[in-house]
Each structure stands twice: as C-alpha cells, then as structure tokens.
Design a protein around this motif. Structure first.
Motif, PDB file in Angstrom:
ATOM      1  N   VAL A  24       0.853  -1.187   0.000  1.00 55.97           N
ATOM      2  CA  VAL A  24       0.000   0.000   0.000  1.00 55.97           C
ATOM      3  C   VAL A  24       0.892   1.242   0.000  1.00 55.97           C
ATOM      4  N   CYS A  25       0.586   2.158  -0.887  1.00 56.61           N
ATOM      5  CA  CYS A  25       1.311   3.426  -1.006  1.00 56.61           C
ATOM      6  C   CYS A  25       1.286   4.169   0.326  1.00 56.61           C
ATOM      7  N   ASP A  26       2.393   4.796   0.694  1.00 59.36           N
ATOM      8  CA  ASP A  26       2.482   5.500   1.975  1.00 59.36           C
ATOM      9  C   ASP A  26       1.411   6.580   2.140  1.00 59.36           C
ATOM     10  N   LEU A  27       0.916   7.122   1.037  1.00 58.82           N
ATOM     11  CA  LEU A  27      -0.121   8.166   1.116  1.00 58.82           C
ATOM     12  C   LEU A  27      -1.483   7.615   1.523  1.00 58.82           C
ATOM     13  N   HIS A  28      -1.646   6.278   1.487  1.00 60.79           N
ATOM     14  CA  HIS A  28      -2.926   5.662   1.823  1.00 60.79           C
ATOM     15  C   HIS A  28      -2.907   4.926   3.161  1.00 60.79           C
ATOM     16  N   ILE A  29      -1.894   5.160   3.960  1.00 56.00           N
ATOM     17  CA  ILE A  29      -1.836   4.571   5.296  1.00 56.00           C
ATOM     18  C   ILE A  29      -2.820   5.346   6.182  1.00 56.00           C
ATOM     19  N   PRO A  30      -3.613   4.641   7.009  1.00 49.35           N
ATOM     20  CA  PRO A  30      -4.556   5.353   7.892  1.00 49.35           C
ATOM     21  C   PRO A  30      -3.833   6.379   8.767  1.00 49.35           C
TER      22      PRO A  30
ATOM     23  N   ASP B  72      -5.185  -1.757  10.970  1.00 49.58           N
ATOM     24  CA  ASP B  72      -5.470  -2.641   9.846  1.00 49.58           C
ATOM     25  C   ASP B  72      -6.040  -1.809   8.702  1.00 49.58           C
ATOM     26  N   ILE B  73      -5.911  -2.324   7.502  1.00 51.09           N
ATOM     27  CA  ILE B  73      -6.484  -1.687   6.318  1.00 51.09           C
ATOM     28  C   ILE B  73      -7.536  -2.626   5.748  1.00 51.09           C
ATOM     29  N   GLN B  74      -8.627  -2.065   5.248  1.00 54.13           N
ATOM     30  CA  GLN B  74      -9.679  -2.874   4.660  1.00 54.13           C
ATOM     31  C   GLN B  74      -9.498  -2.922   3.139  1.00 54.13           C
ATOM     32  N   PHE B  75      -9.660  -4.124   2.582  1.00 54.04           N
ATOM     33  CA  PHE B  75      -9.522  -4.343   1.152  1.00 54.04           C
ATOM     34  C   PHE B  75     -10.836  -4.857   0.580  1.00 54.04           C
ATOM     35  N   ASN B  76     -11.145  -4.427  -0.634  1.00 52.69           N
ATOM     36  CA  ASN B  76     -12.327  -4.849  -1.367  1.00 52.69           C
ATOM     37  C   ASN B  76     -11.921  -6.066  -2.215  1.00 52.69           C
ATOM     38  N   ILE B  77     -12.611  -7.193  -2.045  1.00 52.85           N
ATOM     39  CA  ILE B  77     -12.250  -8.440  -2.711  1.00 52.85           C
ATOM     40  C   ILE B  77     -13.345  -8.845  -3.701  1.00 52.85           C
ATOM     41  N   SER B  78     -12.938  -9.224  -4.906  1.00 48.99           N
ATOM     42  CA  SER B  78     -13.878  -9.773  -5.876  1.00 48.99           C
ATOM     43  C   SER B  78     -13.205 -10.953  -6.586  1.00 48.99           C
ATOM     44  N   TYR B  79     -13.979 -11.686  -7.367  1.00 49.42           N
ATOM     45  CA  TYR B  79     -13.428 -12.851  -8.053  1.00 49.42           C
ATOM     46  C   TYR B  79     -13.980 -12.943  -9.465  1.00 49.42           C
ATOM     47  N   LEU B  80     -13.256 -13.681 -10.297  1.00 47.99           N
ATOM     48  CA  LEU B  80     -13.692 -13.994 -11.643  1.00 47.99           C
ATOM     49  C   LEU B  80     -13.189 -15.411 -11.946  1.00 47.99           C
ATOM     50  N   VAL B  81     -14.097 -16.299 -12.327  1.00 48.18           N
ATOM     51  CA  VAL B  81     -13.713 -17.674 -12.646  1.00 48.18           C
ATOM     52  C   VAL B  81     -13.224 -17.694 -14.094  1.00 48.18           C
ATOM     53  N   ASP B  82     -11.948 -18.017 -14.264  1.00 44.83           N
ATOM     54  CA  ASP B  82     -11.363 -18.081 -15.609  1.00 44.83           C
ATOM     55  C   ASP B  82     -11.776 -19.366 -16.314  1.00 44.83           C
ATOM     56  N   ASN B  83     -11.773 -20.471 -15.590  1.00 49.17           N
ATOM     57  CA  ASN B  83     -12.273 -21.766 -16.053  1.00 49.17           C
ATOM     58  C   ASN B  83     -12.497 -22.589 -14.787  1.00 49.17           C
ATOM     59  N   GLU B  84     -12.993 -23.806 -14.885  1.00 48.14           N
ATOM     60  CA  GLU B  84     -13.354 -24.550 -13.677  1.00 48.14           C
ATOM     61  C   GLU B  84     -12.154 -24.882 -12.796  1.00 48.14           C
ATOM     62  N   SER B  85     -10.930 -24.689 -13.311  1.00 50.34           N
ATOM     63  CA  SER B  85      -9.727 -25.001 -12.538  1.00 50.34           C
ATOM     64  C   SER B  85      -8.973 -23.775 -12.052  1.00 50.34           C
TER      65      SER B  85
END
Length: 159
Positions: free
Chosen positions: A60-66, A78-91
């Motif tokens: 995390v860039c020093d400018l974004h530290i709480p 602690d820092i909160q992160f936004n998590i998402s997913y994308l299934v590329d294939n079944e594996s």
C-alpha cells in the motif's frame, strides 16, 4: 471514501491481518500497483466441504496509510480491502484485491498481509478441485493492475 469499482463479482471486504510491518522503498516512483507477494493457497477438506485459506501480501502506497488523530500515518491500524473474483475456467479463479483509494504514484510502500477465506462451492463455475489462484492488486486502469499466480496446495492430512 467512494467505493472503487473492481473487476469480477464482489466477494467481501477483508481487513489485513497485520499492520504495516515492512517498508519497501523504490529507486523510481511506481505509477502502477506492485504485484502481490507471498501468495499461498491451502485447501482443507474434500468435495463440498473444501475450504481455501488464501494469504497474500499487498503493498500500500504511503499516502494511503490510515492517519491517527494528529494526522500522521498510523502503521498499527489494519487496512480494509475490497475483494472480488472472476472464474477463468473450472480449474482457475482470479481474486482481485483493491483499496477504495485512487492509486497515487509513490516510491514508498508498506506491506499488509491479506487473508481471504472461501469455499469453491460459494463461487459459481469453480470446480471443488480447482488448482490455480491468481491474485491481482487491482487499479482502475486494468493494464496497471499487477498479479501473481499460485497453485493450490492440500493442507495437512489431505490427499
């Protein structure tokens, strides 16, 4: 702070499991996020009971530290992160990790360990025996985003 739109299907908001304990200083400012490091994925259980423990280090860039009450960086939070997913294939599944802050060029970054726990059964299109996870430190510019791929390992006592 406005929520950044990231690629894939939103999964969760996850807090780092560590405070900033490692500082990384580059010779030249990075205009793009740094790739995740120390990426590991451990599977425990079998079939529909499989649980994945994914760990990665996000810089995390020093400018974004709480900030603390005095307006100074507070490296213990602690820092909160936004998590998402994308299934590329079944594996293979790609996990996107983002901060809600707009990326800013910097020479100084701090390492945060981000734990992500999930079950393949909770992600449509992903096989319970999937083998690969790619973790991407997401930037609003897809070409600026950086990723690291790892193979899912079986936990102790699993075959």
């Amino acid at each position: 702070m406005e929520t950044k739109v990231i690629k894939g299907t939103h999964f969760a908001y996850v807090s780092s499991s560590t405070s900033a304990d490692t500082k990384k200083v580059l010779e030249i400012a990075s205009h793009r996020p740094l790739a995740p490091t120390n990426v590991s994925a451990i599977a425990n259980g079998i079939g529909n009971e499989t649980k994945i423990k994914l760990m990665c280090t996000i810089y995390v860039c020093d400018l974004h530290i709480p900030k603390n009450d005095n307006g100074e960086n507070d490296y213990t939070k602690d820092i909160q992160f936004n998590i998402s997913y994308l299934v590329d294939n079944e594996s293979k599944v790609t996990i996107y990790v983002a901060r809600d802050d707009k990326y800013v060029s910097s020479k100084t970054f701090y390492a945060y360990v981000v734990p992500i726990h999930f079950s393949p059964k909770d992600i449509p299109g992903l096989n319970n025996n999937f083998t690969t996870v790619e973790v991407i430190n997401w930037d609003e510019d897809p070409e600026g985003s950086r990723g690291t791929e790892t193979t899912v390992k079986q936990g102790a006592g699993e075959k």
